[in-house]
Design a protein around this motif. Structure first.
Motif, PDB file in Angstrom:
ATOM      1  N   VAL A   8      62.264  74.010  17.702  1.00 15.36           N
ATOM      2  CA  VAL A   8      60.867  74.766  18.328  1.00 15.36           C
ATOM      3  C   VAL A   8      61.309  76.198  18.269  1.00 15.36           C
ATOM      4  N   ASP A   9      62.708  76.324  18.515  1.00 12.99           N
ATOM      5  CA  ASP A   9      63.319  77.850  18.633  1.00 12.99           C
ATOM      6  C   ASP A   9      64.411  78.205  17.694  1.00 12.99           C
ATOM      7  N   ARG A  10      64.565  77.267  16.610  1.00 11.94           N
ATOM      8  CA  ARG A  10      65.741  77.307  15.682  1.00 11.94           C
ATOM      9  C   ARG A  10      66.973  77.602  15.972  1.00 11.94           C
ATOM     10  N   PHE A  11      67.185  77.278  17.471  1.00 13.01           N
ATOM     11  CA  PHE A  11      68.668  77.174  18.157  1.00 13.01           C
ATOM     12  C   PHE A  11      68.989  75.569  18.680  1.00 13.01           C
ATOM     13  N   ASN A  12      67.992  75.270  18.957  1.00 12.71           N
ATOM     14  CA  ASN A  12      68.220  73.748  19.754  1.00 12.71           C
ATOM     15  C   ASN A  12      67.608  72.575  19.089  1.00 12.71           C
ATOM     16  N   THR A  13      68.332  71.834  18.419  1.00 12.60           N
ATOM     17  CA  THR A  13      67.847  70.775  17.862  1.00 12.60           C
ATOM     18  C   THR A  13      67.451  69.640  18.815  1.00 12.60           C
ATOM     19  N   LEU A  14      66.415  69.069  18.619  1.00 12.25           N
ATOM     20  CA  LEU A  14      65.955  67.901  19.493  1.00 12.25           C
ATOM     21  C   LEU A  14      65.516  66.723  19.100  1.00 12.25           C
ATOM     22  N   LEU A  15      65.600  65.502  19.730  1.00 19.92           N
ATOM     23  CA  LEU A  15      64.890  64.313  19.306  1.00 19.92           C
ATOM     24  C   LEU A  15      63.596  64.250  19.780  1.00 19.92           C
ATOM     25  N   GLY A  16      62.488  63.842  19.277  1.00 24.45           N
ATOM     26  CA  GLY A  16      61.481  63.724  19.547  1.00 24.45           C
ATOM     27  C   GLY A  16      60.174  62.538  19.190  1.00 24.45           C
ATOM     28  N   VAL A  17      59.410  62.188  19.856  1.00 23.30           N
ATOM     29  CA  VAL A  17      58.356  61.062  19.346  1.00 23.30           C
ATOM     30  C   VAL A  17      57.144  61.847  19.183  1.00 23.30           C
ATOM     31  N   LEU A  18      56.323  61.288  17.965  1.00 21.74           N
ATOM     32  CA  LEU A  18      54.716  61.991  18.092  1.00 21.74           C
ATOM     33  C   LEU A  18      54.028  61.402  18.824  1.00 21.74           C
ATOM     34  N   ASN A  19      52.984  61.789  19.437  1.00 18.64           N
ATOM     35  CA  ASN A  19      52.061  61.388  20.183  1.00 18.64           C
ATOM     36  C   ASN A  19      50.912  60.507  19.412  1.00 18.64           C
ATOM     37  N   ALA A  20      50.148  59.875  20.037  1.00 20.83           N
ATOM     38  CA  ALA A  20      49.358  58.827  19.280  1.00 20.83           C
ATOM     39  C   ALA A  20      48.578  59.518  18.044  1.00 20.83           C
ATOM     40  N   ASP A  21      48.021  60.651  18.246  1.00 18.87           N
ATOM     41  CA  ASP A  21      47.311  61.235  16.995  1.00 18.87           C
ATOM     42  C   ASP A  21      48.151  62.255  16.239  1.00 18.87           C
ATOM     43  N   GLU A  22      49.276  62.162  16.490  1.00 23.42           N
ATOM     44  CA  GLU A  22      50.434  62.735  15.813  1.00 23.42           C
ATOM     45  C   GLU A  22      50.188  64.287  15.599  1.00 23.42           C
ATOM     46  N   THR A  23      49.536  64.952  16.615  1.00 21.42           N
ATOM     47  CA  THR A  23      49.448  66.365  16.820  1.00 21.42           C
ATOM     48  C   THR A  23      50.273  67.016  17.593  1.00 21.42           C
ATOM     49  N   TRP A  24      51.028  66.286  18.342  1.00 20.01           N
ATOM     50  CA  TRP A  24      52.095  66.813  19.399  1.00 20.01           C
ATOM     51  C   TRP A  24      53.354  66.134  19.098  1.00 20.01           C
ATOM     52  N   VAL A  25      54.536  66.810  19.518  1.00 26.78           N
ATOM     53  CA  VAL A  25      55.692  65.986  19.329  1.00 26.78           C
ATOM     54  C   VAL A  25      56.236  66.145  20.973  1.00 26.78           C
ATOM     55  N   TYR A  26      56.738  64.953  21.396  1.00 26.64           N
ATOM     56  CA  TYR A  26      57.322  65.111  22.972  1.00 26.64           C
ATOM     57  C   TYR A  26      59.001  65.004  22.662  1.00 26.64           C
ATOM     58  N   PRO A  27      59.569  65.742  23.503  1.00 26.85           N
ATOM     59  CA  PRO A  27      60.994  65.710  23.522  1.00 26.85           C
ATOM     60  C   PRO A  27      61.309  64.413  23.997  1.00 26.85           C
ATOM     61  N   LEU A  28      62.393  63.662  23.711  1.00 25.81           N
ATOM     62  CA  LEU A  28      62.775  62.437  24.279  1.00 25.81           C
ATOM     63  C   LEU A  28      63.650  62.536  25.778  1.00 25.81           C
ATOM     64  N   LYS A  29      64.132  63.811  25.623  1.00 28.41           N
ATOM     65  CA  LYS A  29      64.705  64.356  27.232  1.00 28.41           C
ATOM     66  C   LYS A  29      63.632  64.300  28.277  1.00 28.41           C
ATOM     67  N   SER A  30      62.429  64.437  27.820  1.00 32.97           N
ATOM     68  CA  SER A  30      61.041  64.359  28.976  1.00 32.97           C
ATOM     69  C   SER A  30      61.245  62.889  29.527  1.00 32.97           C
ATOM     70  N   PHE A  31      61.784  62.151  28.849  1.00 35.03           N
ATOM     71  CA  PHE A  31      61.604  60.594  29.231  1.00 35.03           C
ATOM     72  C   PHE A  31      63.172  60.140  29.850  1.00 35.03           C
ATOM     73  N   GLU A  32      63.805  61.171  30.030  1.00 36.78           N
ATOM     74  CA  GLU A  32      65.300  60.908  30.655  1.00 36.78           C
ATOM     75  C   GLU A  32      66.094  60.025  29.638  1.00 36.78           C
ATOM     76  N   ILE A  33      65.813  60.475  28.243  1.00 37.29           N
ATOM     77  CA  ILE A  33      66.497  59.748  27.227  1.00 37.29           C
ATOM     78  C   ILE A  33      67.252  60.843  26.417  1.00 37.29           C
ATOM     79  N   ASP A  34      68.352  60.901  26.509  1.00 45.10           N
ATOM     80  CA  ASP A  34      69.114  62.067  25.790  1.00 45.10           C
ATOM     81  C   ASP A  34      70.305  61.749  24.950  1.00 45.10           C
ATOM     82  N   TYR A  35      70.204  61.443  23.720  1.00 45.09           N
ATOM     83  CA  TYR A  35      71.225  61.137  22.751  1.00 45.09           C
ATOM     84  C   TYR A  35      71.405  62.468  21.905  1.00 45.09           C
TER      85      TYR A  35
END
Length: 298
Positions: A8-35
């Motif tokens: 989202v800022d070109r400096f930090n690469t994140l892993l995420g999951v799309l929400n149900a309607d695929e309009t938002w991306v949620y970082p996995l870190k938000s669910f205390e999952i950090d690979y």
């Protein structure tokens, strides 16, 4: 679920999951999952963590810390640096086998008794939206190939066909970019399919449980909006279960292994005259249930 590697800022690469309607991306870190990478996630994620992510993906954006509109995210190739060469299936749709033989002026008897396997080297996968290198100094016949790719999630050794699904993490889209002149000159496919920038991948990984099995998915490609390929993965000559079973009889398929299942008819070499790519063209590879992988030629 649809997993993505993104920024989202070109400096930090994140892993995420799309929400149900695929309009938002949620970082996995938000669910205390950090690979640190998608590769490590595939290798190590637990069923409990997958369930936690699935629950989190069902939440509203305001409930998820760090949620970002998908339109604000820069999607990267889901597995930016595969640990091994990609395993590819050659001429695995009958109509493509026919057009390939026609281009090479070879006889084709309609029989395909054995699968054709080859590997594709990739130092770094090409992100959605980024350029396919034309290599115009050495390539005069640049071609596209929309393909469904299978990603192994659990080590596979001597796997019966009926257990193949248990070893699949998910699916993504690959454009098996090919230099036909190099491919034909050397009488094998490794070099002509492995030039830098010849593996666009994405836009996500759709997990295996999100699609029926075996997947019967529409697969298409477009060049500058013109429909070129239009088929369905149910027309694979050698299906996913067969391929995983056959390969695993002689080699161990480790988590993160990518198997690209071949391309249907409609590639550039299949037209008369051929419709090869040139700088400025935009190629879209579309697979039902996964999304659209779009890349310009540079």
């Amino acid at each position: 679920m649809k997993f993505v590697t993104y920024q989202v800022d070109r400096f930090n690469t994140l892993l995420g999951v799309l929400n149900a309607d695929e309009t938002w991306v949620y970082p996995l870190k938000s669910f205390e999952i950090d690979y640190p990478s998608m590769q490590q996630l595939i290798e190590e994620i637990s069923e409990g963590e997958l369930q936690r992510i699935a629950y989190g993906a069902s939440q509203q954006p305001e409930q998820v810390r760090g949620a970002a509109p998908l339109s604000d995210a820069r999607l990267l190739a889901p597995i930016p640096n595969p640990k091994q060469d990609v395993i590819c299936l050659g001429i695995n749709y009958m109509a493509h086998a026919e057009e390939s033989a026609r281009y090479k002026k070879e006889a084709f008897n309609g029989e395909r008794p054995y699968a054709i396997y080859f590997s594709k080297r990739v130092n770094e996968a090409v992100n959605p939206g980024e350029g396919i290198q034309s290599h115009a100094d050495i390539v005069d016949s640049l071609d596209y190939e929309a393909e469904l790719a299978v990603i192994i999630g659990k080590e596979a050794k001597n796997v019966p066909e009926e257990q193949a699904l248990d070893h699949i993490f998910g699916y993504t889209i690959i454009n098996d970019v090919s230099a036909r002149n190099i491919q034909n000159r050397h009488k094998q496919w490794y070099f002509g399919k492995s030039l830098d920038g010849f593996l666009p991948m994405g836009p996500c990984i759709t997990t295996a449980d999100a699609l029926p099995y075996p997947p019967k998915l529409s697969i298409q490609s477009k060049v500058n909006g013109e429909l070129r390929q239009n088929s369905n993965t149910e027309l694979l000559i050698f299906d996913i279960s067969y391929v995983i079973s056959e390969l695993s009889k002689g080699m161990t398929l480790r988590p993160g292994t990518i198997i690209s299942m071949g391309t249907p008819a409609g590639v550039g070499m299949g037209f008369d005259p051929p419709k090869f790519l040139k700088a400025g063209d935009v190629v879209e590879c579309i697979v039902e249930g996964i999304g659209v992988l779009s890349n310009p030629v540079v």
